[in-house]
Design an enzyme around this catalytic site. Sequence first.
Site, mmCIF file in Angstrom:
data_model
loop_
_atom_site.group_PDB
_atom_site.id
_atom_site.type_symbol
_atom_site.label_atom_id
_atom_site.label_comp_id
_atom_site.label_asym_id
_atom_site.label_seq_id
_atom_site.Cartn_x
_atom_site.Cartn_y
_atom_site.Cartn_z
ATOM 1 N N HIS A 66 -39.359 -28.171 22.836
ATOM 2 C CA HIS A 66 -38.065 -27.218 23.144
ATOM 3 C C HIS A 66 -37.352 -26.870 21.840
ATOM 4 O O HIS A 66 -37.115 -27.845 21.207
ATOM 5 C CB HIS A 66 -37.422 -27.427 24.488
ATOM 6 C CG HIS A 66 -36.670 -28.731 24.090
ATOM 7 N ND1 HIS A 66 -35.444 -29.032 23.627
ATOM 8 C CD2 HIS A 66 -36.939 -30.233 24.430
ATOM 9 C CE1 HIS A 66 -34.731 -29.930 23.726
ATOM 10 N NE2 HIS A 66 -35.776 -30.937 24.347
ATOM 11 N N ASP A 68 -34.201 -25.388 21.907
ATOM 12 C CA ASP A 68 -32.952 -25.611 21.713
ATOM 13 C C ASP A 68 -32.450 -27.042 21.788
ATOM 14 O O ASP A 68 -33.062 -28.097 21.820
ATOM 15 C CB ASP A 68 -32.201 -25.067 23.388
ATOM 16 C CG ASP A 68 -32.845 -25.908 24.533
ATOM 17 O OD1 ASP A 68 -34.015 -26.330 24.469
ATOM 18 O OD2 ASP A 68 -31.968 -26.349 25.475
ATOM 19 N N ASP A 129 -34.000 -33.820 18.728
ATOM 20 C CA ASP A 129 -34.351 -33.589 20.227
ATOM 21 C C ASP A 129 -33.833 -31.934 20.187
ATOM 22 O O ASP A 129 -32.765 -31.544 20.431
ATOM 23 C CB ASP A 129 -33.298 -34.323 21.102
ATOM 24 C CG ASP A 129 -33.548 -34.002 22.676
ATOM 25 O OD1 ASP A 129 -34.445 -33.149 22.787
ATOM 26 O OD2 ASP A 129 -32.553 -34.234 23.545
ATOM 27 N N GLU A 163 -34.426 -25.879 27.379
ATOM 28 C CA GLU A 163 -34.889 -27.060 28.058
ATOM 29 C C GLU A 163 -33.643 -28.016 28.648
ATOM 30 O O GLU A 163 -33.352 -28.303 29.496
ATOM 31 C CB GLU A 163 -35.678 -27.981 27.121
ATOM 32 C CG GLU A 163 -36.510 -29.122 28.009
ATOM 33 C CD GLU A 163 -35.662 -30.487 27.950
ATOM 34 O OE1 GLU A 163 -36.034 -31.493 28.371
ATOM 35 O OE2 GLU A 163 -34.647 -30.517 27.148
ATOM 36 N N GLU A 164 -32.639 -28.114 27.486
ATOM 37 C CA GLU A 164 -31.401 -28.895 27.810
ATOM 38 C C GLU A 164 -30.667 -28.351 28.979
ATOM 39 O O GLU A 164 -29.820 -29.317 29.518
ATOM 40 C CB GLU A 164 -30.655 -29.188 26.470
ATOM 41 C CG GLU A 164 -31.308 -29.631 25.194
ATOM 42 C CD GLU A 164 -31.639 -31.086 25.343
ATOM 43 O OE1 GLU A 164 -31.171 -31.634 26.105
ATOM 44 O OE2 GLU A 164 -32.196 -31.532 24.321
ATOM 45 N N ASP A 186 -41.461 -34.679 23.114
ATOM 46 C CA ASP A 186 -40.073 -34.883 23.217
ATOM 47 C C ASP A 186 -39.608 -36.271 23.865
ATOM 48 O O ASP A 186 -38.702 -36.849 24.267
ATOM 49 C CB ASP A 186 -39.536 -34.034 24.413
ATOM 50 C CG ASP A 186 -38.125 -33.730 24.312
ATOM 51 O OD1 ASP A 186 -37.454 -33.879 23.303
ATOM 52 O OD2 ASP A 186 -37.697 -32.953 25.461
ATOM 53 N N HIS A 369 -28.411 -36.086 21.506
ATOM 54 C CA HIS A 369 -27.161 -35.510 22.276
ATOM 55 C C HIS A 369 -25.893 -35.929 21.429
ATOM 56 O O HIS A 369 -24.844 -35.847 22.061
ATOM 57 C CB HIS A 369 -27.149 -35.677 23.579
ATOM 58 C CG HIS A 369 -28.327 -34.952 24.300
ATOM 59 N ND1 HIS A 369 -28.361 -34.686 25.812
ATOM 60 C CD2 HIS A 369 -29.574 -34.386 24.164
ATOM 61 C CE1 HIS A 369 -29.440 -34.430 26.154
ATOM 62 N NE2 HIS A 369 -30.233 -34.131 25.130
HETATM 63 ZN ZN ZN Z 1 -35.394 -32.970 24.419
#
Ligand code: ZN
Length: 400
Positions: A66, A68, A129, A163-164, A186, A369
Amino acid sequence: MIDTQSDPHSSSFPSTEKQKDLSKLLVSELKEMGIPDAAMDDNGYVYATILSNVDHDVPVICFCAHVDTSSDSSGTGVKPIVQRNYQGLPIVLPDDTTQLIRLEDHPYLSEKIGEDIITASGTTLLGADDKAGVAVIMDMAQFLVTHPGVKHGKIRLLFTPDEEIGRGVDKLDMNVLGADYGYTLDGSERGSLEDETFSADSATVSFYGISAHPGYAKDKLVNAVKVAAAFVDALPKGAFSPETTSGTEGFVHPVHMEGTAEKATVDFIIRDFDTAKLSAHAEFLRNLADETIGDFPGARFDIHIREQYRNMKEVLDLHPHVVSFAEKAIRRAGMEVRKVPVRGGTDGSRLSFMGLPCPNIFTGEMAFHSKQEYVSVQDMQKAVETIVHLAGVWAEKSVS
Ligand SMILES: [Zn+2]
């Protein structure tokens, strides 16, 4: 670095246009590599094909990442820093020197001595990520295109937005994708392979009171705010919550609450590895709400359950070779396989139920994150090696 933060409060798709800035760049790089069909659709999905170089039939496999990044931490003005030959000392992030990446807080770093660690600069997340996954897939594509001697079947590359915020596959066209099996890139620690995720529902518990003018409310008012507060207070304190569970234990978790004297709602997420237990957990909430209103004569409640996603293992168990080929590829790249149940969902959990059995492979992304996010260059290289081997395992195993 391109800012690709997604936005849970946006109703457009993709949730932020800026995600397409990276997707467009990926398309042009893929074309430069000699992958002419690389294209981005209106929804921001990037699809591309590496053609088979063997004569026999091989199932089409897809590698997915992903573009994003999480909205938990800023993704604007990310300045990646490569810390070469990490020696175990705290890594000070220059733009906010109170941000220290210390081995004590990140025990995985003890395995990274001598490796090159990429971090952000202290005020943003890094975005490994899942840009680490994107980079790993791009590198694999470059490798396969330039090494025709390495045998593989047809491979589809897929880069998804959003995705997030849990919408990564909402507008994905499985016919356009045209793959039989998939792997998301991921995951975290070197050698890890994730084939088990939570099963997830959400629940909204609504309490209804009886409103009255507060000056004249004696023996009339039943305050829904107080009913909801009593209900939340009655939840178990030492168990059955995210803060008290680990491994394969499930939980119920209040994530949002709002209300007036007339009506108050509490939103929950419900999680378990065993899908059958989700309904028991919902029943637990129902019974607790029922007991709670017993103390508030005149109050009522209802509960609405919505399905979110399901444990991918239910699908993967029907296609055991998808996981066993990945294990074989990880071993061929010289690693032990680490299997960890994911206390969350991945795009792969939803893809698996959309007809694309899809476990998750490591990339090295860690502390995601957060401002302390980091990734080892050598872990990413190992991930590239793994998926190159994986393409080869599929081509071998499919010789008829
Ligand atoms: Zn991820």
